[in-house]
Design a protein around this motif. Structure first.
Motif, PDB file in Angstrom:
ATOM      1  N   SER A  89       0.835  -1.193   0.000  1.00  0.00           N
ATOM      2  CA  SER A  89       0.000   0.000   0.000  1.00  0.00           C
ATOM      3  C   SER A  89       0.869   1.242   0.000  1.00  0.00           C
ATOM      4  O   SER A  89       1.026   1.923   0.996  1.00  0.00           O
ATOM      5  N   VAL A  90       1.475   1.468  -1.137  1.00  0.00           N
ATOM      6  CA  VAL A  90       2.291   2.647  -1.361  1.00  0.00           C
ATOM      7  C   VAL A  90       1.821   3.241  -2.684  1.00  0.00           C
ATOM      8  O   VAL A  90       1.130   2.577  -3.444  1.00  0.00           O
ATOM      9  N   ASP A  91       2.186   4.502  -2.931  1.00  0.00           N
ATOM     10  CA  ASP A  91       1.661   5.162  -4.115  1.00  0.00           C
ATOM     11  C   ASP A  91       2.572   4.941  -5.318  1.00  0.00           C
ATOM     12  O   ASP A  91       3.712   5.375  -5.335  1.00  0.00           O
ATOM     13  N   GLU A  92       2.020   4.269  -6.308  1.00  0.00           N
ATOM     14  CA  GLU A  92       2.731   3.928  -7.546  1.00  0.00           C
ATOM     15  C   GLU A  92       3.335   5.106  -8.271  1.00  0.00           C
ATOM     16  O   GLU A  92       4.350   4.985  -8.925  1.00  0.00           O
ATOM     17  N   GLU A  93       2.640   6.233  -8.219  1.00  0.00           N
ATOM     18  CA  GLU A  93       3.054   7.363  -9.055  1.00  0.00           C
ATOM     19  C   GLU A  93       4.047   8.280  -8.345  1.00  0.00           C
ATOM     20  O   GLU A  93       4.556   9.218  -8.936  1.00  0.00           O
ATOM     21  N   LEU A  94       4.301   7.993  -7.076  1.00  0.00           N
ATOM     22  CA  LEU A  94       5.299   8.782  -6.361  1.00  0.00           C
ATOM     23  C   LEU A  94       6.610   8.008  -6.335  1.00  0.00           C
ATOM     24  O   LEU A  94       6.641   6.804  -6.551  1.00  0.00           O
ATOM     25  N   ASN A  99       7.075   8.825  -1.148  1.00  0.00           N
ATOM     26  CA  ASN A  99       6.165   8.016  -0.346  1.00  0.00           C
ATOM     27  C   ASN A  99       6.516   8.117   1.134  1.00  0.00           C
ATOM     28  O   ASN A  99       5.645   8.325   1.978  1.00  0.00           O
ATOM     29  N   ILE A 103       4.367   9.889   4.321  1.00  0.00           N
ATOM     30  CA  ILE A 103       3.977   9.208   5.560  1.00  0.00           C
ATOM     31  C   ILE A 103       4.567   9.953   6.770  1.00  0.00           C
ATOM     32  O   ILE A 103       3.879  10.180   7.774  1.00  0.00           O
ATOM     33  N   ASP A 147       7.174  -0.712   1.168  1.00  0.00           N
ATOM     34  CA  ASP A 147       5.955  -0.783   1.963  1.00  0.00           C
ATOM     35  C   ASP A 147       6.304  -1.001   3.433  1.00  0.00           C
ATOM     36  O   ASP A 147       5.750  -0.362   4.321  1.00  0.00           O
ATOM     37  N   ALA A 150       7.783   2.095   4.838  1.00  0.00           N
ATOM     38  CA  ALA A 150       6.728   3.065   5.145  1.00  0.00           C
ATOM     39  C   ALA A 150       6.093   2.742   6.495  1.00  0.00           C
ATOM     40  O   ALA A 150       5.791   3.638   7.281  1.00  0.00           O
TER      41      ALA A 150
ATOM     42  N   LYS B  34       0.949  13.931  -8.561  1.00  0.00           N
ATOM     43  CA  LYS B  34       0.457  12.946  -9.526  1.00  0.00           C
ATOM     44  C   LYS B  34      -0.070  13.620 -10.785  1.00  0.00           C
ATOM     45  O   LYS B  34       0.149  13.146 -11.899  1.00  0.00           O
ATOM     46  N   ARG B  37       2.800  14.641 -12.861  1.00  0.00           N
ATOM     47  CA  ARG B  37       3.505  13.525 -13.510  1.00  0.00           C
ATOM     48  C   ARG B  37       2.731  12.960 -14.681  1.00  0.00           C
ATOM     49  O   ARG B  37       3.315  12.401 -15.602  1.00  0.00           O
ATOM     50  N   LYS B 101      -6.097  -0.047  -4.545  1.00  0.00           N
ATOM     51  CA  LYS B 101      -4.681  -0.358  -4.419  1.00  0.00           C
ATOM     52  C   LYS B 101      -4.234  -0.476  -2.977  1.00  0.00           C
ATOM     53  O   LYS B 101      -3.083  -0.799  -2.723  1.00  0.00           O
ATOM     54  N   GLY B 102      -5.126  -0.197  -2.047  1.00  0.00           N
ATOM     55  CA  GLY B 102      -4.767  -0.440  -0.645  1.00  0.00           C
ATOM     56  C   GLY B 102      -4.102   0.735   0.042  1.00  0.00           C
ATOM     57  O   GLY B 102      -3.802   0.655   1.226  1.00  0.00           O
ATOM     58  N   ILE B 103      -3.889   1.837  -0.679  1.00  0.00           N
ATOM     59  CA  ILE B 103      -3.203   2.938  -0.015  1.00  0.00           C
ATOM     60  C   ILE B 103      -4.105   3.566   1.052  1.00  0.00           C
ATOM     61  O   ILE B 103      -3.625   4.081   2.049  1.00  0.00           O
ATOM     62  N   ARG B 106      -3.439   2.127   4.350  1.00  0.00           N
ATOM     63  CA  ARG B 106      -2.332   2.753   5.065  1.00  0.00           C
ATOM     64  C   ARG B 106      -2.807   4.041   5.737  1.00  0.00           C
ATOM     65  O   ARG B 106      -2.540   4.256   6.908  1.00  0.00           O
ATOM     66  N   LEU B 110      -3.056   5.217   9.973  1.00  0.00           N
ATOM     67  CA  LEU B 110      -2.225   6.299  10.508  1.00  0.00           C
ATOM     68  C   LEU B 110      -3.049   7.159  11.465  1.00  0.00           C
ATOM     69  O   LEU B 110      -4.268   7.260  11.312  1.00  0.00           O
TER      70      LEU B 110
END
Lengths: 324, 269
Positions: A89-94, A99, A103, A147, A150, B34, B37, B101-103, B106, B110
């Motif tokens: 669960s991390v951001d693909e585009e960063l 990332n 966080i 991940d 993070a 984003k 990009r 995507k599961g972000i 996360r 938090l």
């Protein structure tokens, strides 16, 4: 609060409509230790983790993390945990660094501290060179590591690792294991779910085996292995015609005359009392002139563990402790 | 990878009432990065509006208003209303993919307010709306459209349009959080948006519609926004009335959809 329990769950129950995902499970992670939660797909491992990480509310039972009740004080729990799910669960585009900085900022780290922390983690996880590339260019293993990094950004007391190595190749899995050991060496407590007995054995101080939302065994890896039969010897003769010879050799070393299994065609396996038999088997194979394409000594597969504990075969094919 | 974790003494920023704003800003920056990009994601607020302006002006201009330049006074605010509505599908898709995507898992784990990810996504979209308005008015002016009032009224119109866009965005956000795929988000949002944008005063005078449709058009929140923009930018009438009802609609949209979206985000499944 019980002494030094980083995570404690009592009688957790969770239902999804008709499905009883958890039927009252107890879990305990002593501070600074690793609890392995072992079970097949659909056993309820992820549900349990999601409840403990405050993403889900239990329908029954109670749980504390870092001494705080997950239902009454979720905000306090969230300050103390790191979560690494089954899907990174991390951001693909960063980029990797972005990332981690994001966080860190969400954890209220000051910008200078956040930068130091991000650099520290990227180096620790061997991502220094890839730090400023977007995650689209990362391999699966790199994503998993980021991940996990993070999850560790805020120095959590408790880290939940939900199947951290599913889908990784064996070499990458061992890297991941080193990382997990490193986390615990720093005093963090870890709850790890896995489908691999081998992984639980390599990492966990205690293992809880769950199936259909129930705990069916709770023990140390060693004692669990004693129950299940310690190891499995696997032999695949190069020439299938020599199978009878292999049978004969294996039958001599099998634990308590256990039957020889043919999980996959042409591959014979049998539980053995320990690794001492290996030299014996190698000598016999050579004496009989049997060439083999595979000869291995492994921990029992999850399938075998379950068979022993529950007497029921899993529907899924044997996993053999290898990456899916 | 074997280096031990270094524990330094760090004193985090103490938690406080500003956390919500700070966290939302951090997450807004995430959407901005984003956007930066993947600029092709901006087509719906850049090239699409240009195309719409050209098509509508030359196809309908003569027929509806007699001349293209007269129609522009009517059309530009209408197109801004329509495109604000259309481009709001983007935020729904964004949230849906974050969920997928599961972000979001996360973010949920938090210690941040559960509204921050939604607020952050909305704030990050402001840049899209600014771009959209700028390009619409710019294209219009190439074709002969002029703001005939004063700069302050123009600015007021821009702010009103952005505020409306941010209020309306909670509806596609809700859809994004409950729909099971991006395709579904697109389908649901557009199915709602087509009647909402065409059954309005965006392109034609509602008095030419059958009475039941005229009643709908006159109540349509988009019509109020569009009427406000025409009044503020071209002095087509009193602005106080339409601006007030637009603001009321903004409040209603937020009051209905924001709590539902937050609940959907919090939904513990």
């Amino acid at each position: 609060m019980a002494i030094e329990l980083a995570v404690e769950a009592r009688g957790l129950v969770k239902n999804f409509k008709e499905t009883k995902a958890l039927r009252g499970i107890d879990l305990a992670v002593p501070r600074g230790s690793i609890l392995g939660v072992l079970g097949p797909n659909g056993a309820g491992k992820t549900t349990a983790v999601r409840i403990l990480a405050t993403l889900l509310r239990p329908d029954g039972g109670a749980a504390t993390v870092g001494g705080f009740d997950v239902e009454r004080h979720p905000a306090e729990v969230r300050k103390r945990i790191g979560l690494t799910g089954q899907y990174a669960s991390v951001d693909e585009e960063l980029t990797g660094r972005e990332n981690l900085l994001m966080i860190a900022a969400l954890l209220n780290l000051r910008s200078a501290d956040a930068k130091v922390r991000a650099r520290e983690l990227l180096e620790w996880f061997d991502l220094g060179d890839a730090a400023d590339r977007t995650l689209k260019t990362y391999s699966g293993g790199m994503r998993r590591r980021l991940d996990l990094a993070a999850s560790l950004t805020g120095h959590p007391e408790v880290v939940f690792l939900d199947e951290p190595t599913t889908g990784l190749d064996p070499a990458k899995r061992e890297d991941m294991w080193d990382v997990v050991r490193g986390i615990v060496a720093n005093g963090t407590s870890v709850l790890l779910t896995t489908q691999y007995l081998e992984e639980a054995d390599a990492l966990a101080d205690d293992i809880v085996v769950i199936n259909h939302g129930e705990v069916i065994a709770h023990d140390t890896a060693d004692r669990l292995k004693r129950v299940v039969g310690s190891q499995t010897l696997r032999v695949r003769p190069a020439d299938p015609a020599q199978a009878p010879l292999v049978h004969e050799i294996l039958a001599r070393v099998a634990t308590d005359g256990a039957p020889i299994d043919e999980h996959r065609p042409g591959e014979y396996s049998v539980p053995v009392p320990g690794d001492a038999v290996l030299t014996d088997v190698v000598a016999s194979l050579r004496a009989q002139g049997v060439d083999v394409t595979e000869l291995s000594l492994q921990l029992p597969s999850l399938d075998e563990v379950f068979f022993t504990l529950t007497g029921e075969r899993q529907r899924q094919p044997a996993t053999d402790g290898e990456a899916a | 990878m074997t280096t031990a974790d270094v524990t330094r003494e760090v004193t985090p920023i103490p938690a406080g009432p500003l956390d919500l704003l700070r966290h939302s800003w951090v997450l807004a920056k995430r959407s901005l990065v984003k956007t930066w990009r993947t600029p092709e994601g901006l087509i719906d607020v850049t090239l699409a509006p240009i195309m719409f302006t050209l098509l509508f002006t030359f196809i309908f201009g003569g027929a509806i208003a007699g001349s293209t330049s007269e129609y522009l006074v009517f059309l530009i605010p209408g197109l801004i209303g329509q495109n604000i509505a259309f481009s709001s599908v983007g935020i729904g898709i964004q949230l849906n993919s974050d969920m997928e995507k599961g972000i979001f898992d996360r973010f949920r784990s938090l210690p941040i307010s559960r509204i921050s990810p939604l607020l952050g996504a909305a704030l990050g979209d402001i840049v899209r709306y600014v771009l959209l308005i700028g390009i619409m008015v710019g294209t219009g002016s190439v074709l002969g459209y002029r703001i005939t009032t004063d700069p302050l009224s123009f600015l007021a119109g821009c702010l009103l349009a952005i505020l409306f866009a941010l209020s309306l965005a909670w509806a596609p956000m809700l859809v994004g959080l409950v729909a099971r795929s991006e395709r579904a988000v697109q389908g649901i949002v557009f199915m709602t948006l087509f009647p909402l944008t065409f059954a309005s005063n965006a392109f034609v005078d509602p008095s030419t519609m059958p009475s039941w449709l005229e009643a709908f058009s006159n109540a349509n929140p988009l019509s109020h926004l569009i009427e406000s923009l025409r009044a503020l930018w071209s002095g087509t009438g009193e602005w106080q009335g339409p601006v007030t009802s637009t603001l009321v609609w903004c409040a209603i949209l937020v009051a209905i959809f924001a709590p539902l979206a937050i609940r959907a985000y919090n939904r513990k499944t």
